[in-house]
Design a protein around this motif. Structure first.
Motif, mmCIF file in Angstrom:
data_model
loop_
_atom_site.group_PDB
_atom_site.id
_atom_site.type_symbol
_atom_site.label_atom_id
_atom_site.label_comp_id
_atom_site.label_asym_id
_atom_site.label_seq_id
_atom_site.Cartn_x
_atom_site.Cartn_y
_atom_site.Cartn_z
ATOM 1 N N ILE A 36 26.593 34.168 49.227
ATOM 2 C CA ILE A 36 26.812 34.444 47.423
ATOM 3 C C ILE A 36 28.204 34.912 47.288
ATOM 4 O O ILE A 36 28.957 34.545 46.466
ATOM 5 N N HIS A 37 28.524 35.944 47.949
ATOM 6 C CA HIS A 37 29.757 36.595 47.817
ATOM 7 C C HIS A 37 31.139 35.645 48.102
ATOM 8 O O HIS A 37 32.025 35.660 47.020
ATOM 9 N N HIS A 38 31.129 34.796 49.070
ATOM 10 C CA HIS A 38 32.172 34.017 49.317
ATOM 11 C C HIS A 38 32.171 32.775 48.183
ATOM 12 O O HIS A 38 32.844 32.378 47.553
ATOM 13 N N ASN A 40 41.975 39.993 46.643
ATOM 14 C CA ASN A 40 41.164 41.106 47.499
ATOM 15 C C ASN A 40 40.277 40.365 48.466
ATOM 16 O O ASN A 40 40.100 40.978 49.401
ATOM 17 N N HIS A 41 39.404 39.382 47.820
ATOM 18 C CA HIS A 41 38.404 38.955 48.652
ATOM 19 C C HIS A 41 39.030 38.000 49.872
ATOM 20 O O HIS A 41 38.630 37.953 50.911
ATOM 21 N N SER A 42 40.512 37.562 49.576
ATOM 22 C CA SER A 42 41.154 36.746 50.641
ATOM 23 C C SER A 42 41.384 37.587 51.690
ATOM 24 O O SER A 42 41.178 37.225 53.066
ATOM 25 N N GLY A 90 34.722 48.860 42.660
ATOM 26 C CA GLY A 90 35.885 48.655 43.076
ATOM 27 C C GLY A 90 36.196 48.407 44.656
ATOM 28 O O GLY A 90 35.281 47.836 45.103
ATOM 29 N N TRP A 91 37.140 49.039 45.225
ATOM 30 C CA TRP A 91 37.654 49.023 46.550
ATOM 31 C C TRP A 91 38.149 50.046 47.092
ATOM 32 O O TRP A 91 38.979 50.892 46.485
ATOM 33 N N ALA A 92 38.134 50.151 48.448
ATOM 34 C CA ALA A 92 38.866 51.232 49.175
ATOM 35 C C ALA A 92 40.006 50.431 50.216
ATOM 36 O O ALA A 92 39.723 49.476 50.547
ATOM 37 N N ASN A 147 37.171 48.123 39.925
ATOM 38 C CA ASN A 147 36.926 46.752 39.631
ATOM 39 C C ASN A 147 37.673 46.002 40.505
ATOM 40 O O ASN A 147 37.821 45.852 41.553
ATOM 41 N N GLN A 148 38.714 45.049 40.121
ATOM 42 C CA GLN A 148 39.388 44.130 41.167
ATOM 43 C C GLN A 148 40.790 44.553 41.111
ATOM 44 O O GLN A 148 41.713 43.598 41.589
ATOM 45 N N ASP A 149 41.269 45.685 40.721
ATOM 46 C CA ASP A 149 42.441 46.149 40.819
ATOM 47 C C ASP A 149 42.960 46.159 42.196
ATOM 48 O O ASP A 149 42.072 46.498 43.149
ATOM 49 N N LEU A 161 38.093 47.312 51.614
ATOM 50 C CA LEU A 161 36.627 47.272 51.595
ATOM 51 C C LEU A 161 35.975 47.196 49.949
ATOM 52 O O LEU A 161 36.299 47.825 49.268
ATOM 53 N N ASP A 162 35.250 45.860 50.013
ATOM 54 C CA ASP A 162 34.592 45.762 48.677
ATOM 55 C C ASP A 162 33.318 46.613 48.601
ATOM 56 O O ASP A 162 32.518 46.534 49.217
ATOM 57 N N VAL A 163 33.280 47.620 47.636
ATOM 58 C CA VAL A 163 32.268 48.466 47.345
ATOM 59 C C VAL A 163 31.704 48.007 45.830
ATOM 60 O O VAL A 163 30.828 49.019 45.360
ATOM 61 N N GLU A 166 28.604 46.256 44.202
ATOM 62 C CA GLU A 166 27.050 46.257 44.370
ATOM 63 C C GLU A 166 26.869 44.650 45.063
ATOM 64 O O GLU A 166 26.047 44.734 45.705
ATOM 65 N N HIS A 167 27.644 43.770 44.483
ATOM 66 C CA HIS A 167 27.333 42.492 44.977
ATOM 67 C C HIS A 167 27.763 42.399 46.534
ATOM 68 O O HIS A 167 27.323 41.280 47.136
ATOM 69 N N ALA A 168 28.425 43.507 47.104
ATOM 70 C CA ALA A 168 28.862 43.133 48.356
ATOM 71 C C ALA A 168 27.958 43.696 49.489
ATOM 72 O O ALA A 168 27.934 43.505 50.575
#
Ligand code: MN3
Length: 202
Positions: free
Chosen positions: A26-28, A76-78, A125-127, A144-146, A163-165, A167-169
């Motif tokens: 789902i994520h990808h 970010n996901h790439s 968000g992301w770490a 968010n996606q910043d 690292l994607d944090v 909830e969908h991750a």
């Protein structure tokens, strides 16, 4: 020239049990695909069409919500898929290990700082682990996606680990247990890839 959803270097089930198959599918296949498609919509017919994603984000108008969210989501996901591997885990070596030790004192102290950044990012968000020119590394987080490539966002270095944090991750497998997901992530980090990004970014 449209951006394309990058394919994964491993099967959807390859990161089990740390990242579950359904989440990867789902994520990808849905979330990242959605950001990619909407990024293309946002740049179609503009002078950004044909630029690299790094150039688009570095010059971003932060008031352009569609480009900020979807360009960030694409970038970010790439990065995220690349810094994980079924053969990952362990600890970094060489120059990156030295830079982490210089900034945090030890790998364990870095891990604590990174996990804390990921755990305390409120909402989505992301770490990040970023490198600054000269080679200094720094942990930070973004909403968010910043990401730190964007103007004026957080630590402002070049991301080498993310690292994607959202909830969908993790929610299908970990529900509200974000700290467990963060710990599991360390079992799949591709330090070879992170080191290569460090060398290129410093
Ligand atoms: Mn995500």
């Amino acid at each position: 020239m449209a951006f394309e959803l990058p394919s994964l270097d491993y099967a959807h089930n390859a990161l089990e049990p740390h990242i579950d198959t359904r989440t990867m599918e789902i994520h990808h296949g849905k979330h990242h695909a959605g950001y990619t498609s909407k990024l293309n919509d946002a740049i179609a017919g503009t002078d950004l069409d044909g630029k690299s994603i790094e150039d688009i984000l570095a010059g971003l108008d932060m008031n352009n919500g569609a480009l900020r969210n979807n360009g960030g989501g694409f970038y970010n996901h790439s990065l995220f898929w690349k810094v994980m591997s079924p053969n990952g885990g362990g600890t970094p070596t060489g120059d990156l290990a030295a830079a982490i030790d210089a900034a945090y004192g030890s790998f364990d102290a870095f891990k604590t700082a990174f996990a804390n950044a990921a755990a305390t990012r409120f909402g989505s968000g992301w770490a990040w682990l970023c490198v600054h020119p000269g080679g200094k590394v720094e942990v930070c987080s973004t909403p968010n996606q910043d990401n730190p490539v964007m103007p004026g966002v957080s630590c402002g270095g070049t991301p080498v680990l993310g690292l994607d944090v959202w909830e969908h991750a993790y929610y299908l497998n970990y529900q509200n247990r974000r700290p467990d997901y963060i710990n599991a992530f360390f079992n799949v980090i591709n330090w070879t890839e992170v080191s290569a990004r460090y060398a290129a970014g410093k």
